[in-house]
Design an enzyme around this catalytic site. Structure first.
Site, short mmCIF file in Angstrom:
data_model
loop_
_atom_site.label_atom_id
_atom_site.label_comp_id
_atom_site.label_asym_id
_atom_site.label_seq_id
_atom_site.Cartn_x
_atom_site.Cartn_y
_atom_site.Cartn_z
N SER A 71 56.48 47.23 29.05
CA SER A 71 55.64 46.11 28.63
C SER A 71 54.64 45.83 29.75
O SER A 71 54.83 46.29 30.89
CB SER A 71 56.52 44.87 28.44
N TYR A 84 63.03 38.86 31.14
CA TYR A 84 62.33 39.90 30.36
C TYR A 84 61.55 40.82 31.30
O TYR A 84 61.62 42.05 31.19
CB TYR A 84 61.40 39.23 29.35
N1 LIG Z 1 54.77 42.62 20.53
C1 LIG Z 1 54.33 42.57 21.78
O1 LIG Z 1 53.35 41.88 22.09
C2 LIG Z 1 55.00 43.39 22.85
C3 LIG Z 1 54.42 43.44 24.11
C4 LIG Z 1 54.99 44.21 25.10
C5 LIG Z 1 56.14 44.92 24.84
N2 LIG Z 1 56.73 44.83 23.62
C6 LIG Z 1 57.94 45.62 23.40
O2 LIG Z 1 57.81 46.41 22.25
C7 LIG Z 1 59.10 46.70 21.72
C8 LIG Z 1 59.08 46.43 20.23
O3 LIG Z 1 58.88 45.04 20.05
P1 LIG Z 1 58.13 44.44 18.78
O4 LIG Z 1 56.98 43.67 19.25
O5 LIG Z 1 57.92 45.49 17.74
O6 LIG Z 1 59.23 43.39 18.36
P2 LIG Z 1 60.07 43.25 17.03
O7 LIG Z 1 60.91 42.03 17.22
O8 LIG Z 1 59.18 43.34 15.87
O9 LIG Z 1 60.96 44.55 17.06
C9 LIG Z 1 62.05 44.69 17.95
C10 LIG Z 1 63.02 45.67 17.34
O10 LIG Z 1 64.15 45.74 18.20
C11 LIG Z 1 65.29 45.78 17.38
N3 LIG Z 1 66.46 45.28 18.10
C12 LIG Z 1 66.60 44.06 18.70
N4 LIG Z 1 67.84 43.95 19.21
C13 LIG Z 1 68.48 45.12 18.96
C14 LIG Z 1 69.79 45.61 19.25
N5 LIG Z 1 70.68 44.87 19.91
N6 LIG Z 1 70.09 46.86 18.84
C15 LIG Z 1 69.21 47.61 18.17
N7 LIG Z 1 67.96 47.19 17.86
C16 LIG Z 1 67.60 45.96 18.25
C17 LIG Z 1 64.96 44.89 16.20
O11 LIG Z 1 65.77 45.20 15.10
C18 LIG Z 1 63.51 45.25 15.96
O12 LIG Z 1 63.39 46.34 15.08
C19 LIG Z 1 60.08 45.81 22.51
O13 LIG Z 1 60.73 46.60 23.50
C20 LIG Z 1 59.18 44.77 23.16
O14 LIG Z 1 59.74 44.24 24.34
C21 LIG Z 1 56.18 44.09 22.61
#
Ligand SMILES: NC(=O)c1ccc[n+]([C@@H]2O[C@H](COP(=O)([O-])OP(=O)(O)OC[C@H]3O[C@@H](n4cnc5c(N)ncnc54)[C@H](O)[C@@H]3O)[C@@H](O)[C@H]2O)c1
Length: 181
Positions: A71, A84
């Site tokens: 991230s 985080y």
């Molecule tokens: N959306 C943003 O702005 C952003 C920014 C930086 C990094 N990220 C990273 O991107 C990745 C995806 O996030 P996103 O934005 O798509 O969020 P999201 O909440 O849409 O997706 C997160 C996914 O993680 C899965 N998950 C959560 N806990 C879990 C567990 N215990 N076991 C298995 N699966 C689990 C959920 O089912 C979901 O599919 C994450 O690692 C997040 O930290 C997101």
């Protein structure tokens, strides 16, 4: 997960370790051990655990590419987001260390650092009262907009492909220029 993939396809060519959750916003002095364990368990131990079993298979077959999801929080600090950000910094440590271990054995391991991307995680942040903070953040993105999930997917696909055959141990920011300022 790995065993099912190998049973179905005979090998594991590429893996993207993506699961992650936000911490409960809190100053470090107020953060709870429960939230620490929850976020570290998913964001850091979860990615480590996926990588461990993926690498067992890739080591046997002598090839493979892994991408870990870090991230912008893996590159900079974030007030009230320390758990985080610490987990996402940790993802980069595992990525670089594993990349060193397997560089000469045909396996590449890289990370991506998404910026603000419109996904259900962003929806949850708005629902949790962080809408103003997100809109303020959007204003400071050099490209002037939030990213799309497919823009992360495109970077992951490239890192998994032979087009990135000489790239390992790297973290690539896909963030509209956010962390370069
Ligand atoms: N959306 C943003 O702005 C952003 C920014 C930086 C990094 N990220 C990273 O991107 C990745 C995806 O996030 P996103 O934005 O798509 O969020 P999201 O909440 O849409 O997706 C997160 C996914 O993680 C899965 N998950 C959560 N806990 C879990 C567990 N215990 N076991 C298995 N699966 C689990 C959920 O089912 C979901 O599919 C994450 O690692 C997040 O930290 C997101």
């Amino acid at each position: 997960m790995v065993a099912h993939t190998v049973a179905a396809f005979g090998r594991l060519d590429a893996a993207y370790n993506n699961a992650g959750v936000q911490n409960v916003l809190a100053e470090t002095a107020d953060a709870t051990r429960e939230d620490y364990d929850r976020v570290m368990g998913i964001n850091l131990r979860g990615e480590w655990s996926c990588m461990k079993f993926e690498l067992q298979q890739m080591r046997n077959q002598g090839s493979g590419a892994i991408v870990n999801c870090s991230s912008l929080g893996g590159l900079v600090g974030g007030a009230e987001r320390g758990i985080y950000h610490a987990a996402k910094h940790g993802v980069l440590g595992f990525t670089k260390s594993a990349a060193l271990e397997y560089a000469a054995r045909g396996i590449r391991i890289n990370a991506i650092c998404p910026g603000l991307i419109w996904t259900p995680m962003a929806d949850q942040m708005v629902a949790g009262g962080q809408g103003d903070a997100l809109r303020a953040m959007e204003k400071s993105i050099p490209m002037g907009r939030v990213g799309r999930p497919e823009e992360i997917a495109n970077a992951v696909l490239w890192l998994c492909s032979d087009a990135a055959s000489y790239v390992t141990g790297q973290s690539i920011s896909v963030d509209g220029g956010f962390v370069m300022r």
